[in-house]
Scaffold this motif. Structure first.
Motif, short mmCIF file in Angstrom:
data_model
loop_
_atom_site.label_atom_id
_atom_site.label_comp_id
_atom_site.label_asym_id
_atom_site.label_seq_id
_atom_site.Cartn_x
_atom_site.Cartn_y
_atom_site.Cartn_z
N VAL A 263 -0.44 6.27 7.33
CA VAL A 263 -1.35 5.14 7.50
C VAL A 263 -2.70 5.52 8.12
CG1 VAL A 263 -1.68 3.00 8.82
CG2 VAL A 263 0.37 3.32 7.42
N PRO A 264 -2.76 6.33 9.18
CA PRO A 264 -4.08 6.63 9.77
C PRO A 264 -5.09 7.15 8.75
CG PRO A 264 -2.34 7.37 11.24
CD PRO A 264 -1.67 6.96 9.97
N GLY A 265 -4.66 8.00 7.85
CA GLY A 265 -5.57 8.51 6.83
C GLY A 265 -6.01 7.43 5.88
N LEU A 266 -5.10 6.56 5.47
CA LEU A 266 -5.43 5.48 4.55
C LEU A 266 -6.40 4.48 5.17
CD1 LEU A 266 -1.90 4.79 3.01
CD2 LEU A 266 -3.75 6.14 2.01
N LEU A 267 -6.28 4.28 6.48
CA LEU A 267 -7.15 3.31 7.16
C LEU A 267 -8.62 3.71 7.11
CD1 LEU A 267 -5.02 2.34 10.30
CD2 LEU A 267 -5.65 0.86 8.39
N SER A 268 -8.89 4.98 6.88
CA SER A 268 -10.28 5.41 6.77
C SER A 268 -10.93 4.93 5.49
CB SER A 268 -10.36 6.94 6.84
OG SER A 268 -9.77 7.54 5.69
N ALA A 269 -10.11 4.40 4.56
CA ALA A 269 -10.64 3.99 3.26
C ALA A 269 -10.35 2.53 2.93
CB ALA A 269 -10.07 4.88 2.16
N GLY A 270 -9.77 1.77 3.86
CA GLY A 270 -9.51 0.37 3.56
C GLY A 270 -8.42 -0.24 4.41
N ARG A 271 -8.02 -1.43 4.03
CA ARG A 271 -6.97 -2.18 4.72
C ARG A 271 -5.61 -1.71 4.24
NH1 ARG A 271 -8.09 -7.77 3.29
NH2 ARG A 271 -9.52 -7.74 5.06
N ILE B 26 3.42 18.24 -3.63
CA ILE B 26 3.13 18.55 -2.24
C ILE B 26 4.16 19.56 -1.73
CG2 ILE B 26 3.00 17.62 0.11
CD1 ILE B 26 1.91 15.06 -1.02
N GLU B 27 3.69 20.70 -1.31
CA GLU B 27 4.58 21.76 -0.85
C GLU B 27 5.25 21.39 0.47
OE1 GLU B 27 5.28 24.47 -2.59
OE2 GLU B 27 3.93 23.78 -4.18
N GLN B 28 6.42 21.99 0.71
CA GLN B 28 7.21 21.77 1.92
C GLN B 28 7.48 20.28 2.14
OE1 GLN B 28 5.28 23.87 5.19
NE2 GLN B 28 6.28 25.77 4.59
N ALA B 29 7.87 19.62 1.06
CA ALA B 29 8.24 18.21 1.13
C ALA B 29 9.35 17.94 0.13
CB ALA B 29 7.05 17.30 0.85
N GLY B 30 10.30 17.11 0.53
CA GLY B 30 11.36 16.68 -0.35
C GLY B 30 11.16 15.24 -0.75
N HIS B 31 12.25 14.48 -0.84
CA HIS B 31 12.17 13.10 -1.29
C HIS B 31 11.44 12.21 -0.29
CE1 HIS B 31 13.25 9.98 -4.08
NE2 HIS B 31 13.95 9.30 -3.19
N GLN C 74 5.28 14.89 5.04
CA GLN C 74 3.89 15.34 4.86
C GLN C 74 2.98 14.11 4.75
OE1 GLN C 74 2.71 18.36 4.98
NE2 GLN C 74 4.51 19.67 4.78
N GLY C 75 3.06 13.22 5.74
CA GLY C 75 2.32 11.97 5.68
C GLY C 75 0.81 12.15 5.61
N GLU C 76 0.28 13.05 6.42
CA GLU C 76 -1.17 13.28 6.42
C GLU C 76 -1.63 13.84 5.07
OE1 GLU C 76 -2.33 15.65 9.72
OE2 GLU C 76 -1.53 14.26 11.21
N ARG C 77 -0.87 14.77 4.53
CA ARG C 77 -1.23 15.35 3.23
C ARG C 77 -1.10 14.29 2.13
NH1 ARG C 77 -0.27 19.95 -0.06
NH2 ARG C 77 -1.39 19.46 -2.02
N PHE C 78 -0.09 13.46 2.21
CA PHE C 78 0.10 12.39 1.23
C PHE C 78 -1.13 11.50 1.21
CE2 PHE C 78 1.56 8.35 -0.40
CZ PHE C 78 2.53 8.67 -1.35
N ALA D 26 -4.14 12.18 2.31
CA ALA D 26 -5.32 12.93 1.88
C ALA D 26 -5.39 13.02 0.35
CB ALA D 26 -5.30 14.33 2.48
N GLU D 27 -4.24 13.19 -0.31
CA GLU D 27 -4.22 13.26 -1.76
C GLU D 27 -4.59 11.90 -2.37
OE1 GLU D 27 -4.13 15.79 -3.56
OE2 GLU D 27 -3.44 17.34 -2.15
N VAL D 28 -4.14 10.83 -1.75
CA VAL D 28 -4.52 9.49 -2.23
C VAL D 28 -6.02 9.29 -2.12
CG1 VAL D 28 -4.31 7.00 -1.82
CG2 VAL D 28 -2.27 8.46 -1.70
N LEU D 29 -6.61 9.67 -0.98
CA LEU D 29 -8.04 9.50 -0.78
C LEU D 29 -8.84 10.37 -1.74
CD1 LEU D 29 -8.39 9.28 3.11
CD2 LEU D 29 -7.94 7.48 1.44
N ARG D 30 -8.38 11.58 -2.00
CA ARG D 30 -9.06 12.46 -2.95
C ARG D 30 -9.06 11.85 -4.33
NH1 ARG D 30 -6.38 16.63 -2.02
NH2 ARG D 30 -7.89 17.66 -0.63
N TRP D 31 -7.93 11.28 -4.71
CA TRP D 31 -7.78 10.68 -6.03
C TRP D 31 -8.67 9.45 -6.20
CZ3 TRP D 31 -4.80 5.97 -6.85
CH2 TRP D 31 -4.63 5.63 -8.21
N ILE D 32 -8.70 8.53 -5.22
CA ILE D 32 -9.52 7.34 -5.37
C ILE D 32 -11.00 7.70 -5.38
CG2 ILE D 32 -7.77 5.80 -4.38
CD1 ILE D 32 -9.37 5.70 -1.83
#
Length: 255
Positions: free
Chosen positions: A37-45, A227-232, A238-242, A244-250
């Motif tokens: 969530v902290p990473g997502l909050l930088s880009a919206g609600r 995402i490396e070093q992550a399972g289901h 890997q919340g921060e990396r998750f 970051a990938e969403v923000l890169r994509w949008i």
């Protein structure tokens, strides 16, 4: 059935023209997203909630479909003036996110660890640990099925947090499994057209690469990232990396 929106435990954070609607994995609380969530909050609600029958949301007493959950989630989001909406689902929640993408006009959808189309690679007895807590070596079984190799050794504090969260979240299993039974996977699998980000843990034995590659093939407007070093439980491991990938994509898609 009708889902009572007033009974759903909801957490709204941040603001902006863009909103992220988070849909949790099977039997998981909204806190599963704490590290993303902290990473997502930088880009919206960010709008997250416990689905009926899980966490702090009371059980409706009967199973609901992903269509009914999706309708309720969109109505819930609409109460907060969402603007451009990106639906982000993890595991079980990725099924609901696909239904939302199929049935509603959303800016985009993120399918995290989405499975259900092909048999899992994890051992059935290990997978039972998601719901059956009173088994020997529970942590080892859960980690083996749902996390990357040596997750607890590499991140002991994070693993302890995740394991406790899974064990302490109340779940009405009948409504969780009922949604999967009432909404067959073939009814929504790859049957939408909006921009899609497929985010999968490289070590996922449940929503494994066969799912990822099949969705990528079916969805022409999709981006696939492992995402490396992550399972289901990639959103927790890997919340921060998750995020970051969403923000890169949008940003790349101009969403």
């Amino acid at each position: 059935m009708t889902i009572d929106l007033n009974a759903i435990h909801t957490l709204i954070e941040g603001d902006g023209e863009r909103s992220f609607l988070l849909l949790n994995g099977a039997g998981q609380s909204l806190r599963t997203w704490d590290h993303a969530v902290p990473g997502l909050l930088s880009a919206g609600r960010v709008i997250r909630f416990d689905v009926p029958g899980v966490g702090k949301s009371p059980s409706p007493g009967a199973p609901y479909s992903f269509e009914e959950l999706g309708q309720a989630a969109m109505e819930l989001a609409g109460r907060h003036g969402v603007g451009d909406l990106v639906a982000i689902g993890h595991a079980w929640g990725a099924r609901a996110a696909q239904v939302i993408a199929r049935d509603f006009d959303v800016a985009g959808v993120v399918v995290g660890s989405g499975g259900g189309k092909f048999p899992p690679l994890a051992e059935p007895e290990d997978m039972r640990s998601l719901y059956v807590l009173d088994v020997d070596d529970w942590s080892r079984r859960f980690e083996r099925a749902y996390c990357a190799l040596d997750f607890s050794a590499r991140h002991p504090e994070l693993a302890d947090w995740l394991f406790r969260l899974v064990r302490e979240t109340p779940v009405d299993r009948s409504v969780v499994t009922g949604a999967m039974e009432r909404s067959p996977v073939d009814s929504y699998w790859g049957k939408f057209e909006c921009p899609t980000l497929l985010l999968y843990g490289a070590d996922d034995l449940v929503g494994h690469s066969q799912h990822a590659e099949d969705l990528h093939r079916l969805l022409p407007d999709s981006t696939l990232v492992y995402i490396e070093q992550a399972g289901h439980f990639v959103v927790a491991e890997q919340g921060e990396r998750f995020a970051a990938e969403v923000l890169r994509w949008i940003d790349e898609r101009g969403l």
